[in-house]
Write a protein that holds these residues in place. Structure first.
Motif, PDB file in Angstrom:
ATOM      1  N   ILE A 208      12.197 202.255 -29.482  1.00  0.00           N
ATOM      2  CA  ILE A 208      11.923 203.584 -28.928  1.00  0.00           C
ATOM      3  C   ILE A 208      13.186 204.443 -28.963  1.00  0.00           C
ATOM      4  O   ILE A 208      13.143 205.632 -29.305  1.00  0.00           O
ATOM      5  CB  ILE A 208      11.378 203.464 -27.483  1.00  0.00           C
ATOM      6  N   LYS A 209      14.330 203.828 -28.634  1.00  0.00           N
ATOM      7  CA  LYS A 209      15.609 204.536 -28.615  1.00  0.00           C
ATOM      8  C   LYS A 209      16.205 204.699 -30.019  1.00  0.00           C
ATOM      9  O   LYS A 209      17.188 205.397 -30.194  1.00  0.00           O
ATOM     10  CB  LYS A 209      16.618 203.781 -27.751  1.00  0.00           C
ATOM     11  N   LYS A 210      15.588 203.988 -31.003  1.00  0.00           N
ATOM     12  CA  LYS A 210      16.126 203.942 -32.363  1.00  0.00           C
ATOM     13  C   LYS A 210      17.571 203.409 -32.362  1.00  0.00           C
ATOM     14  O   LYS A 210      18.432 203.888 -33.092  1.00  0.00           O
ATOM     15  CB  LYS A 210      16.049 205.312 -33.042  1.00  0.00           C
ATOM     16  N   ASP A 211      17.799 202.423 -31.517  1.00  0.00           N
ATOM     17  CA  ASP A 211      19.114 201.799 -31.380  1.00  0.00           C
ATOM     18  C   ASP A 211      19.142 200.545 -32.257  1.00  0.00           C
ATOM     19  O   ASP A 211      18.737 199.455 -31.839  1.00  0.00           O
ATOM     20  CB  ASP A 211      19.363 201.429 -29.916  1.00  0.00           C
ATOM     21  N   SER A 212      19.622 200.701 -33.472  1.00  0.00           N
ATOM     22  CA  SER A 212      19.606 199.604 -34.434  1.00  0.00           C
ATOM     23  C   SER A 212      20.529 198.451 -34.022  1.00  0.00           C
ATOM     24  O   SER A 212      20.204 197.284 -34.247  1.00  0.00           O
ATOM     25  CB  SER A 212      19.984 200.104 -35.827  1.00  0.00           C
ATOM     26  N   ARG A 213      21.663 198.762 -33.417  1.00  0.00           N
ATOM     27  CA  ARG A 213      22.594 197.705 -32.987  1.00  0.00           C
ATOM     28  C   ARG A 213      21.958 196.856 -31.891  1.00  0.00           C
ATOM     29  O   ARG A 213      22.008 195.617 -31.941  1.00  0.00           O
ATOM     30  CB  ARG A 213      23.897 198.320 -32.478  1.00  0.00           C
ATOM     31  N   LEU A 214      21.357 197.523 -30.915  1.00  0.00           N
ATOM     32  CA  LEU A 214      20.718 196.799 -29.818  1.00  0.00           C
ATOM     33  C   LEU A 214      19.547 195.958 -30.325  1.00  0.00           C
ATOM     34  O   LEU A 214      19.352 194.823 -29.883  1.00  0.00           O
ATOM     35  CB  LEU A 214      20.219 197.778 -28.752  1.00  0.00           C
ATOM     36  N   ALA A 215      18.774 196.514 -31.255  1.00  0.00           N
ATOM     37  CA  ALA A 215      17.629 195.789 -31.810  1.00  0.00           C
ATOM     38  C   ALA A 215      18.090 194.514 -32.510  1.00  0.00           C
ATOM     39  O   ALA A 215      17.510 193.438 -32.331  1.00  0.00           O
ATOM     40  CB  ALA A 215      16.867 196.675 -32.785  1.00  0.00           C
ATOM     41  N   LYS A 216      19.150 194.635 -33.295  1.00  0.00           N
ATOM     42  CA  LYS A 216      19.670 193.470 -34.028  1.00  0.00           C
ATOM     43  C   LYS A 216      20.203 192.412 -33.061  1.00  0.00           C
ATOM     44  O   LYS A 216      19.913 191.219 -33.203  1.00  0.00           O
ATOM     45  CB  LYS A 216      20.773 193.907 -34.985  1.00  0.00           C
ATOM     46  N   GLU A 217      20.971 192.834 -32.059  1.00  0.00           N
ATOM     47  CA  GLU A 217      21.554 191.894 -31.093  1.00  0.00           C
ATOM     48  C   GLU A 217      20.472 191.216 -30.255  1.00  0.00           C
ATOM     49  O   GLU A 217      20.550 190.012 -29.976  1.00  0.00           O
ATOM     50  CB  GLU A 217      22.543 192.622 -30.180  1.00  0.00           C
ATOM     51  N   THR A 218      19.456 191.973 -29.873  1.00  0.00           N
ATOM     52  CA  THR A 218      18.369 191.412 -29.064  1.00  0.00           C
ATOM     53  C   THR A 218      17.575 190.383 -29.857  1.00  0.00           C
ATOM     54  O   THR A 218      17.236 189.313 -29.346  1.00  0.00           O
ATOM     55  CB  THR A 218      17.425 192.531 -28.570  1.00  0.00           C
ATOM     56  N   MET A 219      17.276 190.709 -31.104  1.00  0.00           N
ATOM     57  CA  MET A 219      16.530 189.765 -31.938  1.00  0.00           C
ATOM     58  C   MET A 219      17.352 188.493 -32.174  1.00  0.00           C
ATOM     59  O   MET A 219      16.806 187.380 -32.129  1.00  0.00           O
ATOM     60  CB  MET A 219      16.165 190.408 -33.284  1.00  0.00           C
ATOM     61  N   TYR A 220      18.649 188.658 -32.396  1.00  0.00           N
ATOM     62  CA  TYR A 220      19.495 187.475 -32.617  1.00  0.00           C
ATOM     63  C   TYR A 220      19.477 186.571 -31.379  1.00  0.00           C
ATOM     64  O   TYR A 220      19.330 185.347 -31.490  1.00  0.00           O
ATOM     65  CB  TYR A 220      20.927 187.897 -32.941  1.00  0.00           C
ATOM     66  N   ALA A 221      19.623 187.171 -30.206  1.00  0.00           N
ATOM     67  CA  ALA A 221      19.622 186.390 -28.962  1.00  0.00           C
ATOM     68  C   ALA A 221      18.263 185.710 -28.764  1.00  0.00           C
ATOM     69  O   ALA A 221      18.190 184.551 -28.331  1.00  0.00           O
ATOM     70  CB  ALA A 221      19.931 187.296 -27.781  1.00  0.00           C
ATOM     71  N   HIS A 222      17.208 186.421 -29.090  1.00  0.00           N
ATOM     72  CA  HIS A 222      15.851 185.909 -28.907  1.00  0.00           C
ATOM     73  C   HIS A 222      15.589 184.685 -29.772  1.00  0.00           C
ATOM     74  O   HIS A 222      15.194 183.620 -29.280  1.00  0.00           O
ATOM     75  CB  HIS A 222      14.850 187.018 -29.235  1.00  0.00           C
ATOM     76  N   ILE A 223      15.854 184.796 -31.063  1.00  0.00           N
ATOM     77  CA  ILE A 223      15.485 183.701 -31.961  1.00  0.00           C
ATOM     78  C   ILE A 223      16.516 182.576 -31.965  1.00  0.00           C
ATOM     79  O   ILE A 223      16.177 181.436 -32.274  1.00  0.00           O
ATOM     80  CB  ILE A 223      15.208 184.195 -33.399  1.00  0.00           C
ATOM     81  N   SER A 224      17.776 182.885 -31.609  1.00  0.00           N
ATOM     82  CA  SER A 224      18.763 181.803 -31.542  1.00  0.00           C
ATOM     83  C   SER A 224      18.428 180.874 -30.376  1.00  0.00           C
ATOM     84  O   SER A 224      18.543 179.651 -30.483  1.00  0.00           O
ATOM     85  CB  SER A 224      20.184 182.344 -31.393  1.00  0.00           C
ATOM     86  N   GLY A 225      17.965 181.456 -29.264  1.00  0.00           N
ATOM     87  CA  GLY A 225      17.555 180.647 -28.124  1.00  0.00           C
ATOM     88  C   GLY A 225      16.354 179.778 -28.466  1.00  0.00           C
ATOM     89  O   GLY A 225      16.300 178.598 -28.121  1.00  0.00           O
ATOM     90  N   THR A 226      15.395 180.366 -29.187  1.00  0.00           N
ATOM     91  CA  THR A 226      14.214 179.616 -29.610  1.00  0.00           C
ATOM     92  C   THR A 226      14.587 178.493 -30.564  1.00  0.00           C
ATOM     93  O   THR A 226      14.106 177.368 -30.451  1.00  0.00           O
ATOM     94  CB  THR A 226      13.197 180.552 -30.295  1.00  0.00           C
ATOM     95  N   SER A 227      15.466 178.806 -31.517  1.00  0.00           N
ATOM     96  CA  SER A 227      15.885 177.807 -32.503  1.00  0.00           C
ATOM     97  C   SER A 227      16.578 176.628 -31.840  1.00  0.00           C
ATOM     98  O   SER A 227      16.348 175.467 -32.201  1.00  0.00           O
ATOM     99  CB  SER A 227      16.816 178.447 -33.540  1.00  0.00           C
ATOM    100  N   LEU A 228      17.431 176.916 -30.865  1.00  0.00           N
ATOM    101  CA  LEU A 228      18.133 175.848 -30.154  1.00  0.00           C
ATOM    102  C   LEU A 228      17.146 174.967 -29.387  1.00  0.00           C
ATOM    103  O   LEU A 228      17.289 173.737 -29.350  1.00  0.00           O
ATOM    104  CB  LEU A 228      19.170 176.434 -29.193  1.00  0.00           C
ATOM    105  N   ALA A 229      16.142 175.612 -28.780  1.00  0.00           N
ATOM    106  CA  ALA A 229      15.145 174.864 -28.017  1.00  0.00           C
ATOM    107  C   ALA A 229      14.321 173.959 -28.938  1.00  0.00           C
ATOM    108  O   ALA A 229      14.038 172.804 -28.608  1.00  0.00           O
ATOM    109  CB  ALA A 229      14.224 175.829 -27.270  1.00  0.00           C
ATOM    110  N   ILE A 230      13.945 174.483 -30.105  1.00  0.00           N
ATOM    111  CA  ILE A 230      13.187 173.685 -31.078  1.00  0.00           C
ATOM    112  C   ILE A 230      14.040 172.517 -31.568  1.00  0.00           C
ATOM    113  O   ILE A 230      13.577 171.372 -31.642  1.00  0.00           O
ATOM    114  CB  ILE A 230      12.739 174.544 -32.277  1.00  0.00           C
ATOM    115  N   ALA A 231      15.295 172.817 -31.904  1.00  0.00           N
ATOM    116  CA  ALA A 231      16.194 171.776 -32.407  1.00  0.00           C
ATOM    117  C   ALA A 231      16.360 170.653 -31.386  1.00  0.00           C
ATOM    118  O   ALA A 231      16.336 169.466 -31.734  1.00  0.00           O
ATOM    119  CB  ALA A 231      17.551 172.386 -32.748  1.00  0.00           C
ATOM    120  N   LYS A 232      16.515 171.031 -30.130  1.00  0.00           N
ATOM    121  CA  LYS A 232      16.678 170.037 -29.068  1.00  0.00           C
ATOM    122  C   LYS A 232      15.416 169.195 -28.921  1.00  0.00           C
ATOM    123  O   LYS A 232      15.487 167.972 -28.804  1.00  0.00           O
ATOM    124  CB  LYS A 232      16.986 170.737 -27.743  1.00  0.00           C
ATOM    125  N   ARG A 233      14.267 169.854 -28.964  1.00  0.00           N
ATOM    126  CA  ARG A 233      12.991 169.163 -28.803  1.00  0.00           C
ATOM    127  C   ARG A 233      12.766 168.156 -29.937  1.00  0.00           C
ATOM    128  O   ARG A 233      12.400 166.997 -29.705  1.00  0.00           O
ATOM    129  CB  ARG A 233      11.858 170.185 -28.786  1.00  0.00           C
TER     130      ARG A 233
END
Length: 240
Positions: A208-233
């Motif tokens: 909505i804000k057209k904030d490309s930096r925030l979008a990239k950082e948020t997506m990285y945090a989102h999927i890195s957390g998921t990836s770590l959880a999958i890897a651990k499982r």
């Protein structure tokens, strides 16, 4: 003599093309568990193929435990839960796919944050509206695991499409097809649901804000957390 730059020609049957597309649609939850597939006549028309080729593909899907044929007045071909097949994997199956999954996680961390960055600049009003609708649907108190997971997949695929880069969109679809069986092994709880919703909210706000930096950082945090959880499982299963 083999050549390092060339691959040997492999013939591919029509049924293999049909199989790939149906398998991908089921894994990506475009057909939900216990949902009835279209009739053979409708599927054959959609694929522009013979009934014979279609039946061969359906037979393979049935052998893989992804669909089942039910008889009776309410009979037909129905999708089975992907988790049913995932939970039957042996330790050897997990070990053989472990390195491949690690590489897919690395690839995902490069592709999806970049897709989010581009989407923040390029997203169309209709795509943003769709993301908001998916976010709203995911917050329903009565939502079940399969529907929530289906919405999550649609959310990420839509961001790929919103990047307006066909190569990135296709890459995300292939990534999700590869990792969804692993995601289906993950526990589902209110905490997992809330964490996913919060990240999705932050992504929508960035778009909505057209904030490309925030979008990239948020997506990285989102999927890195998921990836770590999958890897651990999977690592835990790997050592059973």
């Amino acid at each position: 003599m083999s050549h390092p730059f060339f691959r040997q020609v492999q013939s591919k049957k029509v049924s293999d093309f049909i199989l790939e597309q149906l398998e991908e649609a089921i894994i990506l939850k475009e057909f939900l568990s216990n949902e009835q597939l279209p009739s053979e006549r409708e599927l054959a028309a959609a694929f522009n193929c013979s009934r014979l080729a279609l039946r061969e593909a359906l037979s393979t899907l049935e052998t893989q435990g992804l669909i089942e044929k039910r008889l009776g007045a309410k009979g037909g071909t129905f999708v089975l839960p992907v988790t049913q097949r995932s939970n039957t994997r042996t330790k050897e199956d997990i070990e053989s796919s472990w390195q491949d999954l690690l590489e897919i996680f690395e690839y995902r961390l490069m592709v999806e944050p970049e897709a989010a960055r581009l989407a923040a600049d390029r997203i169309l009003p209709r795509d943003l509206q769709q993301l908001e609708q998916l976010l709203h649907q995911s917050q329903s108190e009565s939502i079940m695991r399969e529907e929530f997971r289906s919405i999550d997949v649609k959310f990420h695929l839509l961001i790929g499409a919103a990047s307006q880069n066909a190569y990135i969109a296709n890459a995300i679809r292939k990534i999700r097809t590869s990792i969804n069986p692993a995601l289906d092994l993950m526990p589902y709880s209110d905490e997992v649901k809330l964490n996913t919703i919060n990240h999705h909210k932050q992504l929508v706000e960035a778009f909505i804000k057209k904030d490309s930096r925030l979008a990239k950082e948020t997506m990285y945090a989102h999927i890195s957390g998921t990836s770590l959880a999958i890897a651990k499982r999977i690592s835990q299963q790997n050592h059973l």
